[in-house]
Design an enzyme around this catalytic site. Structure first.
Site, PDB file in Angstrom:
ATOM      1  N   SER A 249     -30.882 -35.379  20.572  1.00  0.00           N
ATOM      2  CA  SER A 249     -30.082 -36.582  20.360  1.00  0.00           C
ATOM      3  C   SER A 249     -30.165 -36.998  18.878  1.00  0.00           C
ATOM      4  O   SER A 249     -29.860 -36.199  18.001  1.00  0.00           O
ATOM      5  CB  SER A 249     -30.548 -37.685  21.317  1.00  0.00           C
ATOM      6  OG  SER A 249     -29.594 -38.710  21.419  1.00  0.00           O
TER       7      SER A 249
ATOM      8  N   ASP B 215     -22.834 -34.611  29.591  1.00  0.00           N
ATOM      9  CA  ASP B 215     -23.577 -35.244  28.506  1.00  0.00           C
ATOM     10  C   ASP B 215     -22.789 -36.366  27.848  1.00  0.00           C
ATOM     11  O   ASP B 215     -21.569 -36.256  27.639  1.00  0.00           O
ATOM     12  CB  ASP B 215     -23.883 -34.160  27.457  1.00  0.00           C
ATOM     13  CG  ASP B 215     -25.104 -34.444  26.617  1.00  0.00           C
ATOM     14  OD1 ASP B 215     -25.427 -35.624  26.402  1.00  0.00           O
ATOM     15  OD2 ASP B 215     -25.710 -33.461  26.162  1.00  0.00           O
TER      16      ASP B 215
ATOM     17  N   HIS C  93     -27.666 -35.599  29.531  1.00  0.00           N
ATOM     18  CA  HIS C  93     -28.261 -35.695  28.192  1.00  0.00           C
ATOM     19  C   HIS C  93     -29.662 -35.107  28.099  1.00  0.00           C
ATOM     20  O   HIS C  93     -30.184 -34.968  26.997  1.00  0.00           O
ATOM     21  CB  HIS C  93     -28.286 -37.173  27.778  1.00  0.00           C
ATOM     22  CG  HIS C  93     -28.415 -37.420  26.308  1.00  0.00           C
ATOM     23  ND1 HIS C  93     -27.590 -36.852  25.367  1.00  0.00           N
ATOM     24  CD2 HIS C  93     -29.298 -38.196  25.604  1.00  0.00           C
ATOM     25  CE1 HIS C  93     -27.935 -37.257  24.158  1.00  0.00           C
ATOM     26  NE2 HIS C  93     -28.970 -38.065  24.271  1.00  0.00           N
TER      27      HIS C  93
END
Length: 300
Positions: free
Chosen positions: A111, A251, A278
Site C-alpha cells: 500500500s 482491491d 487489499h
C-alpha cells in the site's frame, strides 16, 4: 555488526527518536533479507507478520514500525510539516544502515509502503536486489479517482451516510464507522471476522491516528491529508531492479492505480490474486507465499 538471532527484536536510534524492528531468520545466511514496509502511513507491521513464512523458505525478513506508531516513537504533537515522505525515506535508510544490510536487500512495500519503496528504488541504491510493490497506487490522484468509482458501487444508503458525516466533520461517529466497514469488507479485507494480525494494525492506527489522519485522512477512501497529491509515476522509469507487482481482484488499489508501474518499470511482472482485495497475504496466504518464493528464487 554481529548477525542477529532468529526473531530478534530491538530499536534503532533515528535522530532523537527510535525505530522498532524485528528480524526473523539470520541476516548472515547469504540471501538478501526482505525488508517489509507497511502501509498507512501510520499503520504498523502486525498485519504483515505472515511474511515471516519467507524466513522458513530461507530468506530473512525484517519488519519495522514506521515512526509515529507501534513500537517506534510516538509524536502526537508534531504537525504536517514534520510528517513528510522524506522523513520516512530517511528512516528507511537509517534502518538499512543500522542493521548492516545496505549491500544486499529486497524491499517489499505494501500500500503506502509500496510508494515509499518505489521512491527508494528510483534512487538506484547499489544494494537493492529486488522490489515488490503490493496493493499500492502509483499516484494518490489516481487513487482518489478510483475511490469515487468504488464508492459509487456501495448501497445508496451507505453512500449517503458517508457523505453526510464527511460534510459535517463527524467521521469519528459510530454510524460513519459502520458505513465505512461496508467498503472495507469489500475492498480492504474480505475475511470475516478480520484476522487478528489485521485487527491489531487497524486498532494501532486508531490508538494513535496522528500520522494516518495527517498524511492520509479519516479513511482509506476519504483522503484529505498531505499525501493527496503525492505520486511516484515520474520515478518509475528510474527503477532498474526486477520488480513484482501484486494486487487483488477486489482491491481498493484498482488496476488503474497500479498500471503506471507496469507501464514504466522496465523489468516488471504483475500478479493478480483473484480471491483477494487489499491483503492477499492474508486472503490467499499459500498462493502468496508461493509467488513470493518463486520471485525471490529468480533473483539469485
Amino acid at each position: 555488526m554481529a548477525a542477529l538471532a532468529p526473531s530478534a527484536k530491538g530499536t534503532l536510534r533515528f535522530g532523537e527518536h527510535r525505530t522498532w524492528y524485528r528480524v526473523t531468520g539470520r541476516l548472515d545466511c547469504g540471501r538478501p533479507p526482505v525488508v517489509v514496509l507497511h502501509g498507512g502511513p501510520g499503520s504498523t507491521h502486525d498485519y504483515l507478520l505472515a511474511l515471516t513464512a519467507l524466513a522458513e523458505a530461507g530468506w530473512p525478513v525484517v519488519h519495522y514500525d514506521q515512526l509515529g506508531n507501534g513500537g517506534s516513537s510516538h509524536l502526537p504533537d508534531r504537525g504536517a510539516d514534520f510528517w513528510t515522505v522524506q522523513l520516512f525515506q530517511d528512516e528507511l535508510d537509517n534502518l538499512l544502515r543500522g542493521l548492516g544490510i545496505t549491500e544486499q536487500y529486497v524491499l517489499f512495500g505494501q500500500s503506502w509502503g509500496g510508494m515509499l519503496a518505489a521512491s527508494h528504488a528510483a534512487r538506484r541504491p547499489k544494494g537493492l536486489r529486488g522490489l515488490v510493490i503490493a496493493n499500492s497506487p502509483a499516484s494518490m490522484p489516481l487513487w482518489l479517482e478510483e475511490m469515487a468509482v468504488l464508492r459509487a458501487q456501495l448501497p445508496e444508503q451507505v453512500q449517503q451516510t458517508l457523505l453526510r458525516h464527511e460534510a459535517a466533520g463527524t467521521t469519528d461517529s459510530d454510524e460513519y464507522f459502520q458505513a465505512m466497514r461496508v467498503f472495507y469488507d469489500r475492498h480492504v479485507c474480505r475475511i470475516l471476522p478480520w484476522p487478528a494480525d489485521y485487527t491489531a494494525s487497524f486498532m494501532e492506527i486508531y490508538n494513535d491516528p496522528t500520522v494516518y489522519f495527517t498524511m492520509n485522512g479519516p479513511t482509506e477512501f476519504h483522503v484529505i491529508g498531505s499525501l493527496k497529491d503525492f505520486s511516484v509515476i515520474d520515478l518509475c522509469e528510474r527503477i532498474e531492479v526486477p520488480t513484482l507487482l501484486i494486487s487483488g481482484r477486489h482491491d481498493e488499489a484498482t488496476p488503474a492505480t497500479v498500471q503506471p508501474y507496469a507501464d514504466l518499470i522496465g523489468d516488471v511482472r504483475w500478479e493478480i490474486f483473484e480471491q483477494s482485495s487489499h491483503v492477499p497475504h492474508l486472503e490467499e496466504p499459500e498462493k502468496f507465499t508461493a509467488v513470493l518464493v518463486e520471485y525471490l528464487k529468480g533473483l539469485s
